[in-house]
Scaffold this motif. Sequence first.
Motif, PDB file in Angstrom:
ATOM      1  N   ASN A  64       0.348  -0.799   0.458  1.00  0.00           N
ATOM      2  CA  ASN A  64       0.283   0.193   0.577  1.00  0.00           C
ATOM      3  C   ASN A  64       1.259   0.973  -0.188  1.00  0.00           C
ATOM      4  O   ASN A  64       1.688   0.740   0.196  1.00  0.00           O
ATOM      5  N   SER A  65       0.278   2.602  -0.052  1.00  0.00           N
ATOM      6  CA  SER A  65       1.040   3.708  -0.161  1.00  0.00           C
ATOM      7  C   SER A  65       2.197   3.384  -1.185  1.00  0.00           C
ATOM      8  O   SER A  65       3.763   4.287  -0.547  1.00  0.00           O
ATOM      9  N   LEU A  66       1.718   3.138  -2.582  1.00  0.00           N
ATOM     10  CA  LEU A  66       3.895   2.965  -3.285  1.00  0.00           C
ATOM     11  C   LEU A  66       4.196   3.948  -3.952  1.00  0.00           C
ATOM     12  O   LEU A  66       3.642   5.216  -3.761  1.00  0.00           O
ATOM     13  N   LYS A  67       5.500   3.828  -3.288  1.00  0.00           N
ATOM     14  CA  LYS A  67       5.826   5.228  -3.951  1.00  0.00           C
ATOM     15  C   LYS A  67       7.054   4.640  -4.789  1.00  0.00           C
ATOM     16  O   LYS A  67       7.368   3.823  -5.278  1.00  0.00           O
ATOM     17  N   PRO A  68       7.926   6.212  -5.393  1.00  0.00           N
ATOM     18  CA  PRO A  68       8.481   6.000  -6.861  1.00  0.00           C
ATOM     19  C   PRO A  68       9.597   4.884  -6.260  1.00  0.00           C
ATOM     20  O   PRO A  68      10.219   3.781  -7.640  1.00  0.00           O
ATOM     21  N   GLU A  69      10.326   5.510  -6.079  1.00  0.00           N
ATOM     22  CA  GLU A  69      11.555   4.701  -4.407  1.00  0.00           C
ATOM     23  C   GLU A  69      10.959   2.936  -4.611  1.00  0.00           C
ATOM     24  O   GLU A  69      12.200   1.771  -4.296  1.00  0.00           O
ATOM     25  N   ASP A  70       9.741   2.436  -4.170  1.00  0.00           N
ATOM     26  CA  ASP A  70      10.061   1.202  -4.441  1.00  0.00           C
ATOM     27  C   ASP A  70       9.104   0.513  -5.802  1.00  0.00           C
ATOM     28  O   ASP A  70       9.745  -1.010  -5.562  1.00  0.00           O
ATOM     29  N   THR A  71      10.003   0.776  -6.632  1.00  0.00           N
ATOM     30  CA  THR A  71      10.102   0.593  -8.312  1.00  0.00           C
ATOM     31  C   THR A  71      11.474  -0.443  -8.067  1.00  0.00           C
ATOM     32  O   THR A  71      12.040  -0.518  -7.876  1.00  0.00           O
ATOM     33  N   ALA A  72      10.625  -1.575  -8.120  1.00  0.00           N
ATOM     34  CA  ALA A  72      11.693  -3.127  -8.868  1.00  0.00           C
ATOM     35  C   ALA A  72      11.678  -4.136  -9.005  1.00  0.00           C
ATOM     36  O   ALA A  72      10.274  -4.684  -9.080  1.00  0.00           O
ATOM     37  N   VAL A  73      12.703  -5.014  -8.693  1.00  0.00           N
ATOM     38  CA  VAL A  73      12.106  -6.300  -9.445  1.00  0.00           C
ATOM     39  C   VAL A  73      11.921  -6.457  -8.605  1.00  0.00           C
ATOM     40  O   VAL A  73      12.772  -7.163  -7.498  1.00  0.00           O
TER      41      VAL A  73
END
Length: 120
Positions: A83-92
Amino acid sequence: QVQVVESGGGLVQAGGSLRLSCAASGNIASIDDMGWYRQAPGKQRELVAMIRNGGSTNYADSVKGRFTISRDNAKNTVYLHMNSLKPEDTAVYYCNANIRQYGTFYKDYWGKGTLVTVSS
Protein backbone atom coordinates in the motif's frame (compact mmCIF):
# COMPACT_ATOMS: atom_id res chain seq x y z
CA GLN A 1 11.69 -30.74 -8.56
CA VAL A 2 10.46 -27.54 -6.92
CA GLN A 3 9.20 -24.39 -8.61
CA VAL A 4 8.64 -20.96 -7.09
CA VAL A 5 6.58 -18.61 -9.24
CA GLU A 6 5.68 -14.98 -8.56
CA SER A 7 2.75 -13.05 -9.97
CA GLY A 8 0.99 -9.74 -9.49
CA GLY A 9 3.54 -7.16 -10.54
CA GLY A 10 2.71 -4.25 -12.80
CA LEU A 11 2.51 -0.50 -13.21
CA VAL A 12 0.80 1.57 -10.53
CA GLN A 13 0.66 5.25 -9.64
CA ALA A 14 2.26 6.57 -6.49
CA GLY A 15 -0.08 6.07 -3.55
CA GLY A 16 -1.62 2.99 -5.12
CA SER A 17 -1.62 -0.65 -4.07
CA LEU A 18 -0.58 -4.01 -5.46
CA ARG A 19 -0.64 -7.56 -4.20
CA LEU A 20 2.12 -9.96 -5.11
CA SER A 21 1.69 -13.72 -4.87
CA CYS A 22 4.26 -16.49 -4.84
CA ALA A 23 3.36 -20.15 -5.08
CA ALA A 24 5.72 -23.04 -4.47
CA SER A 25 4.97 -26.36 -6.10
CA GLY A 26 6.54 -29.75 -6.67
CA ASN A 27 8.05 -32.37 -4.40
CA ILE A 28 7.61 -30.37 -1.17
CA ALA A 29 7.80 -31.96 2.27
CA SER A 30 7.81 -28.70 4.23
CA ILE A 31 8.48 -24.97 3.92
CA ASP A 32 10.21 -22.90 6.56
CA ASP A 33 10.80 -19.18 5.94
CA MET A 34 9.23 -17.43 2.96
CA GLY A 35 10.18 -13.95 1.95
CA TRP A 36 10.22 -11.17 -0.59
CA TYR A 37 13.32 -9.41 -1.81
CA ARG A 38 13.69 -6.64 -4.36
CA GLN A 39 16.35 -5.29 -6.62
CA ALA A 40 16.20 -1.83 -8.13
CA PRO A 41 18.33 -0.88 -11.15
CA GLY A 42 21.93 -0.37 -10.10
CA LYS A 43 21.31 -1.55 -6.55
CA GLN A 44 21.86 -4.73 -4.61
CA ARG A 45 19.06 -7.13 -3.83
CA GLU A 46 17.53 -6.35 -0.44
CA LEU A 47 15.13 -8.04 1.93
CA VAL A 48 11.66 -6.52 1.90
CA ALA A 49 9.76 -8.83 4.23
CA MET A 50 9.94 -12.33 5.65
CA ILE A 51 7.45 -14.62 7.34
CA ARG A 52 8.39 -17.74 9.27
CA ASN A 53 6.43 -20.98 9.36
CA GLY A 54 5.03 -20.00 12.75
CA GLY A 55 3.80 -16.67 11.41
CA SER A 56 6.31 -14.22 12.84
CA THR A 57 7.37 -11.50 10.43
CA ASN A 58 10.02 -8.90 9.89
CA TYR A 59 10.17 -5.98 7.48
CA ALA A 60 12.67 -3.59 6.01
CA ASP A 61 12.39 -0.20 7.70
CA SER A 62 11.52 1.40 4.36
CA VAL A 63 8.29 -0.58 4.02
CA LYS A 64 7.09 -0.88 7.62
CA GLY A 65 3.51 0.30 7.96
CA ARG A 66 2.92 0.12 4.20
CA PHE A 67 3.58 -3.53 3.24
CA THR A 68 2.13 -6.67 4.81
CA ILE A 69 3.40 -10.19 4.25
CA SER A 70 1.17 -13.21 4.79
CA ARG A 71 1.15 -16.87 3.87
CA ASP A 72 -1.28 -19.70 3.22
CA ASN A 73 0.49 -22.88 4.27
CA ALA A 74 -2.19 -25.10 2.74
CA LYS A 75 -1.45 -23.54 -0.65
CA ASN A 76 2.33 -23.14 -0.18
CA THR A 77 1.80 -19.50 -1.06
CA VAL A 78 3.14 -16.24 0.28
CA TYR A 79 1.66 -12.81 -0.41
CA LEU A 80 2.93 -9.27 -0.23
CA HIS A 81 0.29 -6.59 0.13
CA MET A 82 1.79 -3.25 -0.85
CA ASN A 83 0.00 0.00 0.00
CA SER A 84 0.96 3.66 -0.32
CA LEU A 85 3.46 2.77 -3.01
CA LYS A 86 6.26 5.19 -3.75
CA PRO A 87 8.43 5.59 -6.87
CA GLU A 88 11.37 4.29 -4.83
CA ASP A 89 9.53 0.97 -4.46
CA THR A 90 10.12 0.38 -8.16
CA ALA A 91 12.11 -2.83 -8.51
CA VAL A 92 12.03 -6.45 -9.53
CA TYR A 93 10.51 -8.35 -6.62
CA TYR A 94 11.77 -11.87 -5.96
CA CYS A 95 10.22 -14.57 -3.86
CA ASN A 96 12.41 -16.78 -1.70
CA ALA A 97 11.33 -19.95 0.06
CA ASN A 98 13.28 -22.30 2.30
CA ILE A 99 11.98 -25.70 1.22
CA ARG A 100 12.69 -29.28 2.14
CA GLN A 101 11.97 -31.90 -0.45
CA TYR A 102 11.16 -35.42 0.71
CA GLY A 103 14.35 -37.18 1.70
CA THR A 104 16.54 -34.07 1.58
CA PHE A 105 17.54 -31.03 3.62
CA TYR A 106 16.20 -27.48 3.54
CA LYS A 107 17.37 -25.40 0.59
CA ASP A 108 16.63 -21.88 -0.63
CA TYR A 109 14.60 -21.54 -3.83
CA TRP A 110 14.12 -18.33 -5.78
CA GLY A 111 11.50 -17.23 -8.25
CA LYS A 112 12.40 -15.43 -11.47
CA GLY A 113 10.99 -12.13 -10.25
CA THR A 114 8.10 -9.83 -11.05
CA LEU A 115 8.51 -6.18 -11.98
CA VAL A 116 6.79 -3.48 -9.94
CA THR A 117 6.87 0.02 -11.42
CA VAL A 118 5.52 2.98 -9.45
CA SER A 119 5.01 6.16 -11.43
CA SER A 120 5.10 9.59 -9.82
